[in-house]
Design an enzyme around this catalytic site. Structure first.
Site, PDB file in Angstrom:
ATOM      1  N   LEU A  71       0.834  -1.195   0.000  1.00 35.08           N
ATOM      2  CA  LEU A  71       0.000   0.000   0.000  1.00 35.08           C
ATOM      3  C   LEU A  71       0.872   1.250   0.000  1.00 35.08           C
ATOM      4  CD1 LEU A  71      -2.914   1.304   0.574  1.00 35.08           C
ATOM      5  CD2 LEU A  71      -2.237   1.202   2.983  1.00 35.08           C
ATOM      6  N   CYS A  72       0.483   2.256  -0.783  1.00 37.10           N
ATOM      7  CA  CYS A  72       1.136   3.572  -0.735  1.00 37.10           C
ATOM      8  C   CYS A  72       0.050   4.639  -0.898  1.00 37.10           C
ATOM      9  CB  CYS A  72       2.248   3.692  -1.774  1.00 37.10           C
ATOM     10  SG  CYS A  72       1.687   3.758  -3.485  1.00 37.10           S
ATOM     11  N   HIS A  73       0.395   5.795  -1.444  1.00 34.85           N
ATOM     12  CA  HIS A  73      -0.578   6.878  -1.597  1.00 34.85           C
ATOM     13  C   HIS A  73      -1.569   6.613  -2.731  1.00 34.85           C
ATOM     14  CE1 HIS A  73      -1.348  11.483  -2.109  1.00 34.85           C
ATOM     15  NE2 HIS A  73      -2.375  10.874  -1.575  1.00 34.85           N
TER      16      HIS A  73
END
Length: 114
Positions: A71-73
């Site tokens: 998961l990231c932005h």
């Protein structure tokens, strides 16, 4: 090929991954300042936070036999980390497409968008 899952599909992916016998985890690869702005709640899964820039040096903290959803932005950094993990021998990797921004829209509206 890295599996792409939306935040709304994460529960199903976690369930399928757990059926393989290894406890899955969500790997948040955002920077510490981003975690202060918006973070997910580990609800039914283990959450590990390792910024992408620290991943090579902290790789030993992860178990190659465990399924990992990155998961990231918005999904670009997590895709890069997922590819790196796959190259390092991780068997079951997914990218959470749309990142925490989509997480806020699809899974938990209490998570701030930035």
């Amino acid at each position: 090929m890295i599996e792409q899952i939306r935040p709304s599909e994460l529960a199903g992916w976690l369930e399928q991954a757990a059926a393989s016998g290894a406890a899955p985890l969500v790997l948040d690869v955002r920077e510490s300042w981003e975690l202060e702005v918006a973070s997910v709640k580990a609800d039914g899964f283990e959450l590990v936070t390792i910024p992408m820039s620290e991943m090579p040096g902290r790789l030993a903290e992860l178990d190659t036999s465990r399924p990992v959803a990155c998961l990231c932005h918005h999904g670009a950094r997590s895709q890069r980390v997922a590819s790196f993990l796959q190259q390092q021998g991780f068997d079951r990797i997914a990218n959470i497409a749309g990142g925490i921004d989509a997480w806020s829209l699809e899974r938990d509206a209490s998570v701030p968008r930035y």
